[in-house]
Every structure is written in structure tokens, then in C-alpha cells.
Scaffold this motif. Sequence first.
Motif, PDB file in Angstrom:
ATOM      1  N   ASP A   1       0.907  26.424 -11.543  1.00 10.47           N
ATOM      2  CA  ASP A   1       1.406  25.414 -12.457  1.00 10.47           C
ATOM      3  C   ASP A   1       0.329  24.847 -13.387  1.00 10.47           C
ATOM      4  OD1 ASP A   1      -0.004  24.203 -10.512  1.00 10.47           O
ATOM      5  OD2 ASP A   1       1.595  22.911  -9.808  1.00 10.47           O
TER       6      ASP A   1
ATOM      7  N   ALA B   1      12.325  21.666 -12.410  1.00  9.18           N
ATOM      8  CA  ALA B   1      11.838  22.745 -13.271  1.00  9.18           C
ATOM      9  C   ALA B   1      11.649  22.262 -14.707  1.00  9.18           C
ATOM     10  CB  ALA B   1      12.813  23.919 -13.224  1.00  9.18           C
ATOM     11  N   ASP B   2      12.574  21.452 -15.197  1.00  9.67           N
ATOM     12  CA  ASP B   2      12.456  20.927 -16.561  1.00  9.67           C
ATOM     13  C   ASP B   2      11.232  20.025 -16.704  1.00  9.67           C
ATOM     14  OD1 ASP B   2      14.725  22.294 -17.274  1.00  9.67           O
ATOM     15  OD2 ASP B   2      16.056  20.551 -17.196  1.00  9.67           O
TER      16      ASP B   2
ATOM     17  N   GLU C   1       7.905  21.712 -17.209  1.00  7.46           N
ATOM     18  CA  GLU C   1       7.654  22.237 -18.552  1.00  7.46           C
ATOM     19  C   GLU C   1       7.077  21.174 -19.480  1.00  7.46           C
ATOM     20  OE1 GLU C   1       7.849  25.275 -19.297  1.00  7.46           O
ATOM     21  OE2 GLU C   1       9.096  26.178 -17.731  1.00  7.46           O
TER      22      GLU C   1
ATOM     23  N   PRO D   1       7.359  25.463 -12.637  1.00  9.59           N
ATOM     24  CA  PRO D   1       8.802  25.593 -12.843  1.00  9.59           C
ATOM     25  C   PRO D   1       9.507  26.420 -11.770  1.00  9.59           C
ATOM     26  CG  PRO D   1       7.625  27.092 -14.306  1.00  9.59           C
ATOM     27  CD  PRO D   1       6.579  26.268 -13.606  1.00  9.59           C
TER      28      PRO D   1
END
Length: 344
Positions: free
Chosen positions: A147, A274-275, A278, A305
Amino acid sequence: MTSVARVPCTIVTGFLGSGKTTLIRHVLANANGRRLAVIVNEFGDVGIDGEILKGCGNENCTEDNIVELANGCLCCTVADEFVPALDEILARAPQVDHIVIETSGLALPKPLVQAFHWPAIKNRVTVDGVIAVVDGAALAGGQVSSDLEALSAQRSTDNALDHDDPIEEVFEDQIACADLIVLNKRDLLDDNGLQRAMKTVTDTIPRGIGIVTVSEGKVDATALLGLGVGAEDDIENRKTHHDTEEDHDHDDFETFVVPIAEVDDPADITKRIADLAETQDILRVKGFAAVTGKPMRLLIQAVGPRVNHYYDRPWDAAEERQGKVVVIGLKGLDRDAVTKSLAG
């Protein structure tokens, strides 16, 4: 007659999201009759990892034999946290056969190994071995954690940044102190990816260390327990970045807990996580949630994500169906935005 044999301890170190807790959970479930105890050291103020391990329900490691320390990493709080935890475990009857210590993802293992020379414990325990768990999928992509895309991009474009990134130093110091490296997430790699990941590890290893590749932390317990290294007596061969420093800090990171409202669909909470990955500098999300109409607790683990979830155990009758996750990220992330999105 009281036995004078020292109880062996295995230190499991590894970066955020590498799969340490999953690996230890597998070892507990396949202990081959050993009476185990676990010390869980979390970087934060909630016992998420301890809760995950207690869900194993294995008779060889009862809930009482899992000790959680969440007031700072053991490499910084040896006297205040580690020694009392060992005292508590060693006083139990029947005596445990082996102690597994899961360090936080940000911990430097070498100071913990050195602590085994402390007078209060040196004649009672020994470091059977140090296991470094590494994220094969991340290494194949050129990072130490899956990540850190945003951080890697920033480092490549900003000439003002220090070359020695603290996250990479933590990774290298964990490797330098290891007796065995577990390259996890083999199932996410093709042959070329595995070669890249292996090369990253072998290029980092400062001495001869064995490497095993596994998927989902499923490694034979006999490969981890019983190495008999006595690492505290081999400390001079474990050279790290921080050997000349008395202390270190974790100022580049922050951690906080978010309560999770009951969800109707697991896909909803996983999409929110997950959003966020980002848009925010989130390193790790780990915890559990209650799902409407489901008697089982939903376990959630996220690296960037990529979010995994499964039902790990039933909610206890006397237990409040309250979900919560711990969020670990880089300093400066928008804590309010993360909390608002996850809380539901």
C-alpha cells in the motif's frame, strides 16, 4: 524437581500487512500438541490481533495464554511491558512449551532479542529464532508493502526527500535480525513475480538465512518452532541501521480505532475501505464487523485497496455485536474523513 530448561520463544516480525497474524493463527491451529502462549504487540490502542488469534479456539493455546500489549512497540517498552508479560506466562501451570511473540509491524526486533539478556529473564527463556514475514506481492512490485504506491511515487519525484526512507529501514532491520524468512502471498505471484520478490530479499539479506515461500501464512509449525538458534547469543551477527542509536521513534505513522456500525452487506464495508486506500495514506486496516442476520463475526484485513474478509467465529451470546477496526497510516492522513467513511 523443578526443570531448569529455558522456555523457547519465537519472535515473529514483519512489515504491516505481511501476514504475521494469519501465520501465527495457522501455527496455533496446527501446534502438534505443543502448549503455546502468544504475546501480541500491537501499534495502537485496540487488541485487534489478539481478538483474531483468540478466534482460533485451539486447545493448545487458550484465550488465557494470549497476552496483548498495546501501549507501544516492545522494542521501546521492554522493561514496562515485555518482562511483566513473560512473568505472567511463565508463572502458569502447566508450563507452556513454547512462546510466540508477534511484534508490531513497526518494531525493530533486535532490541527485543537483546532484552533476553536481562537478569530477570535470561535464565528462564531463550530466543529459539526470529522469523521475518515479508509480503511477496509487494516485493514483486518493488515495494516493501503493498500500500505504498503514493509514497514510492513521491520519493521518485521529490529530490528533497531523504534517500533512507524510515519504512525501508524498518524492513531491512527486520530482515537483518532474522533466522528464517517467510515469503508470504505466493498465491498472488506468477513465476516472474516470485523471482523479483526473491531477488529483493536475497539482495537485502546480510548473511545466510533460509527462505520459505507460502500462501496465506500456511507454513508447517515444525519449520518455525524448534530452530534452537539462541539468537540472543548471536546478536553481533545481526547488524542493523539502528545499532548506534539508543532510541528510535515512529513519528512517520499514526494509528486510531474506528467503531463500525452493523452492515447489511460485507461488500459495502470492503468497498469503503478500498476507496479510502485510493485517496488516503493508509497502510493497513484490520478488524471485524457485525453483519445483519449473520451469527458469525466478519473478520476484515486490508492492505491498500486489496481487502480480504471472512467469517471467523460466532458472536458470543454475552458479547455486544459491535464492530471496530484499527487504521494505521502515514502521519498527516485525514483522520476525520477516514472515520466518517468507515463508521457508517
